[in-house]
Write a protein that holds these residues in place. Structure first.
Motif, PDB file in Angstrom:
ATOM      1  N   ARG A 105       0.800  -1.227   0.000  1.00  0.00           N
ATOM      2  CA  ARG A 105       0.000   0.000   0.000  1.00  0.00           C
ATOM      3  C   ARG A 105       0.832   1.276   0.000  1.00  0.00           C
ATOM      4  O   ARG A 105       0.292   2.356  -0.166  1.00  0.00           O
ATOM      5  N   GLY A 106       2.117   1.140   0.218  1.00  0.00           N
ATOM      6  CA  GLY A 106       2.984   2.315   0.160  1.00  0.00           C
ATOM      7  C   GLY A 106       3.137   3.056   1.463  1.00  0.00           C
ATOM      8  O   GLY A 106       3.977   3.961   1.571  1.00  0.00           O
ATOM      9  N   LEU A 107       2.346   2.703   2.484  1.00  0.00           N
ATOM     10  CA  LEU A 107       2.413   3.339   3.798  1.00  0.00           C
ATOM     11  C   LEU A 107       2.195   2.284   4.868  1.00  0.00           C
ATOM     12  O   LEU A 107       1.471   1.305   4.638  1.00  0.00           O
ATOM     13  N   PRO A 108       2.757   2.460   6.069  1.00  0.00           N
ATOM     14  CA  PRO A 108       2.427   1.553   7.170  1.00  0.00           C
ATOM     15  C   PRO A 108       0.975   1.758   7.598  1.00  0.00           C
ATOM     16  O   PRO A 108       0.373   2.798   7.299  1.00  0.00           O
ATOM     17  N   PRO A 109       0.376   0.798   8.298  1.00  0.00           N
ATOM     18  CA  PRO A 109      -1.060   0.876   8.602  1.00  0.00           C
ATOM     19  C   PRO A 109      -1.510   2.161   9.283  1.00  0.00           C
ATOM     20  O   PRO A 109      -2.536   2.732   8.909  1.00  0.00           O
ATOM     21  N   ALA A 110      -0.790   2.620  10.289  1.00  0.00           N
ATOM     22  CA  ALA A 110      -1.217   3.815  11.026  1.00  0.00           C
ATOM     23  C   ALA A 110      -1.243   5.045  10.119  1.00  0.00           C
ATOM     24  O   ALA A 110      -2.194   5.842  10.153  1.00  0.00           O
ATOM     25  N   ALA A 111      -0.207   5.203   9.309  1.00  0.00           N
ATOM     26  CA  ALA A 111      -0.157   6.344   8.398  1.00  0.00           C
ATOM     27  C   ALA A 111      -1.224   6.222   7.309  1.00  0.00           C
ATOM     28  O   ALA A 111      -1.818   7.216   6.881  1.00  0.00           O
ATOM     29  N   TYR A 112      -1.477   4.993   6.870  1.00  0.00           N
ATOM     30  CA  TYR A 112      -2.507   4.755   5.857  1.00  0.00           C
ATOM     31  C   TYR A 112      -3.884   5.118   6.410  1.00  0.00           C
ATOM     32  O   TYR A 112      -4.693   5.744   5.720  1.00  0.00           O
ATOM     33  N   ARG A 113      -4.155   4.738   7.669  1.00  0.00           N
ATOM     34  CA  ARG A 113      -5.434   5.098   8.297  1.00  0.00           C
ATOM     35  C   ARG A 113      -5.572   6.613   8.391  1.00  0.00           C
ATOM     36  O   ARG A 113      -6.644   7.160   8.096  1.00  0.00           O
ATOM     37  N   LYS A 114      -4.518   7.285   8.763  1.00  0.00           N
ATOM     38  CA  LYS A 114      -4.566   8.747   8.869  1.00  0.00           C
ATOM     39  C   LYS A 114      -4.870   9.376   7.513  1.00  0.00           C
ATOM     40  O   LYS A 114      -5.655  10.317   7.411  1.00  0.00           O
ATOM     41  N   GLN A 115      -4.250   8.845   6.464  1.00  0.00           N
ATOM     42  CA  GLN A 115      -4.498   9.363   5.119  1.00  0.00           C
ATOM     43  C   GLN A 115      -5.943   9.113   4.687  1.00  0.00           C
ATOM     44  O   GLN A 115      -6.589   9.984   4.098  1.00  0.00           O
ATOM     45  N   LEU A 116      -6.477   7.920   4.987  1.00  0.00           N
ATOM     46  CA  LEU A 116      -7.856   7.595   4.627  1.00  0.00           C
ATOM     47  C   LEU A 116      -8.847   8.554   5.281  1.00  0.00           C
ATOM     48  O   LEU A 116      -9.862   8.905   4.683  1.00  0.00           O
ATOM     49  N   ARG A 117      -8.544   8.961   6.497  1.00  0.00           N
ATOM     50  CA  ARG A 117      -9.509   9.751   7.266  1.00  0.00           C
ATOM     51  C   ARG A 117      -9.272  11.244   7.177  1.00  0.00           C
ATOM     52  O   ARG A 117     -10.064  12.024   7.715  1.00  0.00           O
ATOM     53  N   SER A 118      -8.209  11.647   6.510  1.00  0.00           N
ATOM     54  CA  SER A 118      -7.949  13.082   6.381  1.00  0.00           C
ATOM     55  C   SER A 118      -8.873  13.659   5.321  1.00  0.00           C
ATOM     56  O   SER A 118      -9.182  13.002   4.325  1.00  0.00           O
ATOM     57  N   PRO A 119      -9.348  14.902   5.497  1.00  0.00           N
ATOM     58  CA  PRO A 119     -10.231  15.509   4.504  1.00  0.00           C
ATOM     59  C   PRO A 119      -9.496  15.738   3.195  1.00  0.00           C
ATOM     60  O   PRO A 119      -8.285  15.970   3.172  1.00  0.00           O
ATOM     61  N   LEU A 120     -10.250  15.645   2.072  1.00  0.00           N
ATOM     62  CA  LEU A 120      -9.640  15.854   0.752  1.00  0.00           C
ATOM     63  C   LEU A 120      -9.194  17.293   0.601  1.00  0.00           C
ATOM     64  O   LEU A 120      -9.814  18.201   1.110  1.00  0.00           O
TER      65      LEU A 120
END
Length: 302
Positions: free
Chosen positions: A287-302
């Motif tokens: 996925r290109g990011l570790p899980p915690a960073a990936y979750r943060k990216q998913l939940r950050s506003p566009l």
């Protein structure tokens, strides 16, 4: 329809249609397929973007003007009526002339809510070498796309009722448009038997992701040999058994990261990775990011 559609596009309608579609259609549920829509977009004058890649599909439709699509080391000319597909994990860039009007949508199949056949179809679509169609105005995909934008512009109050079906038809028409080089999914008895076994195996895997899931275990459950099960997975998913299981684990991890507040350790256990360290290593590689960073990216506003 092309002239009327192009004439209907203005900077105002683009902005408003983007807003309406991103609000009205963020998920799609069909009988055998479910999709996440990451974004809808349109621009009367698309700007050249940086070389990049996604973990999902991005379909684009050139309404007017011209440009170049670069993928890996190859270049493909773009002109009005071209519909093209950026496939997951492919480095690409859209080089736009100042007058290029473009529509785009970023999406991925939710494999946890889709049939094995649809999952296998979109996995093969991700590796097809047919990803650009010229003079595509009258294809089902382009007609659905035009109808979506005209509906948003002309009858926005009805968009929430109509848009999900149009968007579903658009996405489900893409494999037929770009699948000229995909294997035939014929109806021979041997193929149907393999498809039934693949469905059973994939459901067993989905229901037991927290377990180690060895090839021999699943083959024994189906009362077939490990060699036969290996052939079935190659034929119906285009993947090895081990790669398929890892993909299912990562899909479930993506869902849990996006929709729950479970810890990384808890998710690693639920999806069957032996340790947080191994989970993080595999997830980051795919996925290109570790899980915690990936979750943060998913939940950050566009």
């Amino acid at each position: 329809m092309m002239n009327g559609f192009r004439d209907a596009l203005t900077a105002l309608t683009c902005r408003e249609s983007n807003r309406l579609l991103n609000t009205a259609v963020s998920t799609i549920q069909a009988d055998n397929a479910a999709f996440y829509i990451h974004y809808w977009g349109s621009s009367l004058s698309h700007n050249t973007n940086m070389r990049h890649h996604h973990s999902f599909f991005e379909a684009c439709f050139v309404v007017d003007g011209s440009g170049v699509y670069r993928e890996d080391e190859a270049e493909y000319p773009l002109r009005a009526g071209t519909l093209f597909l950026s496939r997951p994990h492919r480095w690409h860039q859209i080089v736009s002339e100042p007058d290029m009007a473009l529509l785009w949508v970023g999406f991925e199949l939710d494999e946890t809510q889709s049939s094995p056949e649809m999952t296998a179809l979109f996995r093969r679509l991700a590796s097809t070498e047919t990803f650009l169609a010229e003079s595509a105005w009258n294809t089902p995909a382009a007609l659905c796309w035009q109808a979506l934008w005209l509906q948003a512009e002309q009858s926005p109050s009805l968009l929430r009722l109509i848009a999900p079906d149009l968007a579903k038809s658009l996405l489900l028409s893409l494999p037929a448009l770009f699948a000229a080089d995909l294997p035939d999914e014929g109806g021979a008895a041997e193929h149907d038997g393999g498809r039934h076994l693949f469905r059973q195996a994939s459901l067993y895997i989905r229901d037991n992701l927290s377990r180690p899931l060895r090839l021999e275990e699943v083959a024994e459950y189906l009362h077939i040999s490990g060699r036969q099960l290996t052939r079935i997975f190659r034929s119906h998913s285009g993947m090895s058994f081990g790669d398929y299981v890892t993909s299912e684990r990562l899909k479930k991890a993506h869902y849990l990261l996006k929709n729950t507040d479970l810890t990384t350790h808890a998710i690693a256990e639920q999806v069957g990775f032996g340790s947080v360290h191994y989970f993080t290593k595999v997830f980051a590689a795919k996925r290109g990011l570790p899980p915690a960073a990936y979750r943060k990216q998913l939940r950050s506003p566009l």
